[in-house]
Write a protein that holds these residues in place. Structure first.
Motif, PDB file in Angstrom:
ATOM      1  N   THR A 197       6.772   3.537  -1.866  1.00 21.54           N
ATOM      2  CA  THR A 197       7.149   3.251  -0.480  1.00 21.54           C
ATOM      3  C   THR A 197       7.491   4.532   0.265  1.00 21.54           C
ATOM      4  O   THR A 197       7.686   4.505   1.483  1.00 21.54           O
ATOM      5  N   ASP A 198       7.574   5.640  -0.456  1.00 24.91           N
ATOM      6  CA  ASP A 198       7.851   6.935   0.170  1.00 24.91           C
ATOM      7  C   ASP A 198       6.618   7.389   0.943  1.00 24.91           C
ATOM      8  O   ASP A 198       5.491   7.312   0.436  1.00 24.91           O
ATOM      9  N   LYS A 199       6.818   7.874   2.155  1.00 28.55           N
ATOM     10  CA  LYS A 199       5.683   8.242   3.011  1.00 28.55           C
ATOM     11  C   LYS A 199       4.866   9.395   2.429  1.00 28.55           C
ATOM     12  O   LYS A 199       3.645   9.488   2.661  1.00 28.55           O
ATOM     13  N   ASN A 200       5.508  10.280   1.657  1.00 34.21           N
ATOM     14  CA  ASN A 200       4.782  11.393   1.045  1.00 34.21           C
ATOM     15  C   ASN A 200       3.809  10.884  -0.020  1.00 34.21           C
ATOM     16  O   ASN A 200       2.652  11.322  -0.091  1.00 34.21           O
ATOM     17  N   VAL A 201       4.286   9.961  -0.843  1.00 34.55           N
ATOM     18  CA  VAL A 201       3.423   9.368  -1.861  1.00 34.55           C
ATOM     19  C   VAL A 201       2.323   8.544  -1.198  1.00 34.55           C
ATOM     20  O   VAL A 201       1.163   8.579  -1.626  1.00 34.55           O
ATOM     21  N   LEU A 202       2.683   7.834  -0.154  1.00 37.32           N
ATOM     22  CA  LEU A 202       1.714   7.013   0.571  1.00 37.32           C
ATOM     23  C   LEU A 202       0.580   7.869   1.119  1.00 37.32           C
ATOM     24  O   LEU A 202      -0.598   7.497   1.014  1.00 37.32           O
ATOM     25  N   LEU A 203       0.921   9.030   1.689  1.00 40.91           N
ATOM     26  CA  LEU A 203      -0.108   9.915   2.231  1.00 40.91           C
ATOM     27  C   LEU A 203      -1.021  10.425   1.119  1.00 40.91           C
ATOM     28  O   LEU A 203      -2.240  10.508   1.297  1.00 40.91           O
ATOM     29  N   THR A 204      -0.445  10.744  -0.036  1.00 44.19           N
ATOM     30  CA  THR A 204      -1.254  11.190  -1.176  1.00 44.19           C
ATOM     31  C   THR A 204      -2.233  10.100  -1.595  1.00 44.19           C
ATOM     32  O   THR A 204      -3.416  10.367  -1.836  1.00 44.19           O
ATOM     33  N   LEU A 205      -1.760   8.857  -1.671  1.00 44.76           N
ATOM     34  CA  LEU A 205      -2.615   7.743  -2.073  1.00 44.76           C
ATOM     35  C   LEU A 205      -3.723   7.502  -1.060  1.00 44.76           C
ATOM     36  O   LEU A 205      -4.869   7.189  -1.431  1.00 44.76           O
ATOM     37  N   ILE A 206      -3.392   7.665   0.223  1.00 44.39           N
ATOM     38  CA  ILE A 206      -4.420   7.538   1.273  1.00 44.39           C
ATOM     39  C   ILE A 206      -5.480   8.621   1.077  1.00 44.39           C
ATOM     40  O   ILE A 206      -6.686   8.362   1.159  1.00 44.39           O
ATOM     41  N   GLY A 207      -5.010   9.835   0.797  1.00 48.32           N
ATOM     42  CA  GLY A 207      -5.936  10.948   0.570  1.00 48.32           C
ATOM     43  C   GLY A 207      -6.830  10.709  -0.634  1.00 48.32           C
ATOM     44  O   GLY A 207      -8.034  10.993  -0.594  1.00 48.32           O
ATOM     45  N   ILE A 208      -6.249  10.190  -1.717  1.00 44.43           N
ATOM     46  CA  ILE A 208      -7.034   9.889  -2.919  1.00 44.43           C
ATOM     47  C   ILE A 208      -8.107   8.846  -2.608  1.00 44.43           C
ATOM     48  O   ILE A 208      -9.269   8.985  -3.006  1.00 44.43           O
ATOM     49  N   ALA A 209      -7.712   7.800  -1.871  1.00 39.71           N
ATOM     50  CA  ALA A 209      -8.660   6.739  -1.525  1.00 39.71           C
ATOM     51  C   ALA A 209      -9.811   7.278  -0.679  1.00 39.71           C
ATOM     52  O   ALA A 209     -10.990   6.997  -0.946  1.00 39.71           O
ATOM     53  N   ILE A 210      -9.478   8.070   0.343  1.00 39.96           N
ATOM     54  CA  ILE A 210     -10.514   8.638   1.216  1.00 39.96           C
ATOM     55  C   ILE A 210     -11.472   9.506   0.414  1.00 39.96           C
ATOM     56  O   ILE A 210     -12.700   9.384   0.517  1.00 39.96           O
TER      57      ILE A 210
END
Length: 472
Positions: A197-210
């Protein structure tokens, strides 16, 4: 203009031999940008580690120097400038002399060893530490010119060479997962998932998906596109900091850290007499030498297959030139106030984008020079944007594990430890060392000691001595 452009293209083609290596100018430039963006974090991390050694205007050590930075301390700023310059020098030599797609910069692990072990634990000043780095650089040059380094690479068994590739893949994937907050330290289980739920982890996961989606669809420049998109997405999340951004700034002076090696102080350190001083110096230089030797060899061997640099005789293209480049860069590094250089494993991100020649690293070298003027722009790319590139490269490098012969237990054990000890000990060098130690042991155990190259026995003993006398 068109004629001039064509001449430039022909010059690049003939110098870097692009067609011979199945690549082109556009691919090489894109690969260079990808490598640079992936490893640009080092330009920010290294000065922050160096300042803990006392390399700051107040001489503060460790955490006491936390509040100092390139904006408020001229010595820390000089360390940043020196890091940019030596990274450019080493990388450009790699490009123009070795014609290989590997970027060179001060090693983060070795920089940490310099600050926290040599300076904080052993009590050397940073000036004395730089003198030790200079000595290790000269040593690197000597053993490279005499082909000792190259012979060490040639004597490595095939299974260990293949295992190195897979091990590096796991290692850099762990770096990416850690820097993106996907995995975190846990006192109970050693490590665990981060807070999703941390925004930093969320951004990493978005980056991995992209990145994974673009890679699966074979989009050219997938890594660089993903890094840029993730950086932009990070702006509304408050992770990508653009406030107060200066597009162009004056490069800092390098004089506070330039030519500051203290050889006299190094020899007289601790007042323990000539024998005590020499023993301490040998231990420090030995650690710099062994770690850098096998970090560089590990990176070159581990990525050579993906970069199509394996020649018909099984040797790596221009290996000796690559090793000599690293040795020369380390010698220059101490002059500019930086630590032992290393061939960066992040170069694999550019290789994955098609980089095959020195034109890739030539682009990286130029970007290192420009970083002196665009430090703010380089700094806005967050770790959450570059972490996915490391993870995806890890996926690509794991392909080599299929070539490891696990049917022969005497071959499987050294290969296994080579692979797993890299991420588990957080060190490429430790993984290689463990594999080299186990290889002759297993071969002797099954009566196949004649299959072991004599150099492997020597290296095995040296690494055992190193781990006993210089535990991490």
């Amino acid at each position: 203009m068109e004629t001039t452009g064509r001449k430039s293209e022909n010059l690049l083609e003939s110098f870097f031999k692009l067609k011979e290596h199945n690549t082109n100018i556009k691919t090489e430039i894109l690969a260079g940008f990808t490598t640079f963006v992936t490893m640009a974090y080092a330009l920010l991390v290294i000065p922050n580690i160096l300042k803990a050694s006392g390399m700051n205007s107040l001489g503060l050590l460790g955490d006491a120097a936390n509040n100092l930075n390139t904006m408020n301390d001229e010595v820390v700023a000089s360390a940043f400038a020196g890091t940019c310059i030596i990274s450019a020098i080493g990388t450009l030599i790699m490009a123009l002399y070795a014609n290989l797609p590997f970027a060179v910069a001060p090693g983060i692990g070795l920089t940490a060893f310099f600050s926290y072990s040599v300076c904080l634990t052993l009590g050397y000043t940073w000036q004395q530490g730089l003198a030790a780095v200079f000595i290790s650089g000269i040593l690197f040059v000597l053993i490279t010119v005499t082909s000792i380094r190259e012979k060490i690479v040639d004597c490595l068994p095939k299974n260990i060479k293949v295992a190195i590739t897979a091990g590096i893949g796991l290692f850099i994937a762990l770096i990416g997962l850690k820097s993106g907050g996907v995995v975190v330290a846990n006192p109970g289980t050693l490590m665990s998932f981060g807070n999703f739920t941390d925004k930093n982890v969320l951004l990493t996961l978005i980056g991995i998906a992209i990145m994974c989606i673009l890679m699966a669809r074979q989009v050219k420049g997938a890594m660089l596109i993903s890094i840029l998109l993730t950086t932009i997405i990070g702006i509304p999340l408050g992770i990508t900091q653009v406030s107060g951004l200066k597009i162009i700034s004056t490069p800092p002076s390098i004089m506070p850290t330039f030519m500051k090696m203290d050889f006299g102080g190094l020899l007289a350190h601790g007042g323990s007499g000539v024998i005590g001083a020499m023993t301490s110096i040998v231990m420090v230089v030995l650690t710099f030498s062994l770690v850098d030797l096998f970090d560089t060899i590990g990176t070159l061997v581990g990525t050579a297959q993906r970069a199509e640099m394996i020649q018909p005789d099984g040797k790596i293209r221009n290996m000796k030139k690559a090793l000599l480049t690293d040795a020369i860069a380390t010698t220059f590094s101490s002059i500019f106030g930086a630590t032992t250089t290393s061939t960066y494993v992040e170069s694999t991100s550019g290789i994955a984008e098609g980089g095959r020649t020195g034109l890739t690293t030539f682009v990286v070298g130029i970007l290192f020079v420009l970083s002196l003027f665009f430090g703010g722009v380089v700094g806005i790319v967050p770790a959450q944007a570059t972490a996915p590139a490391l993870i995806v490269v890890g996926v690509l490098m794991m392909e080599s594990i299929k070539d490891v012969d696990f049917t022969d237990f005497s071959e499987a054990v050294p290969a296994f430890f080579t692979i797993v000890m890299m991420p588990f000990s957080y060190s490429i060098a430790n993984g290689i060392a463990t594999g080299i130690i186990f290889y002759p042991i297993m071969k002797i155990a099954v009566g196949k000691h004649k299959e072991v190259h004599p150099i492997m026995y020597i290296l095995g003993v040296l690494f055992i001595v190193r781990f006993i006398l210089l535990p991490e």
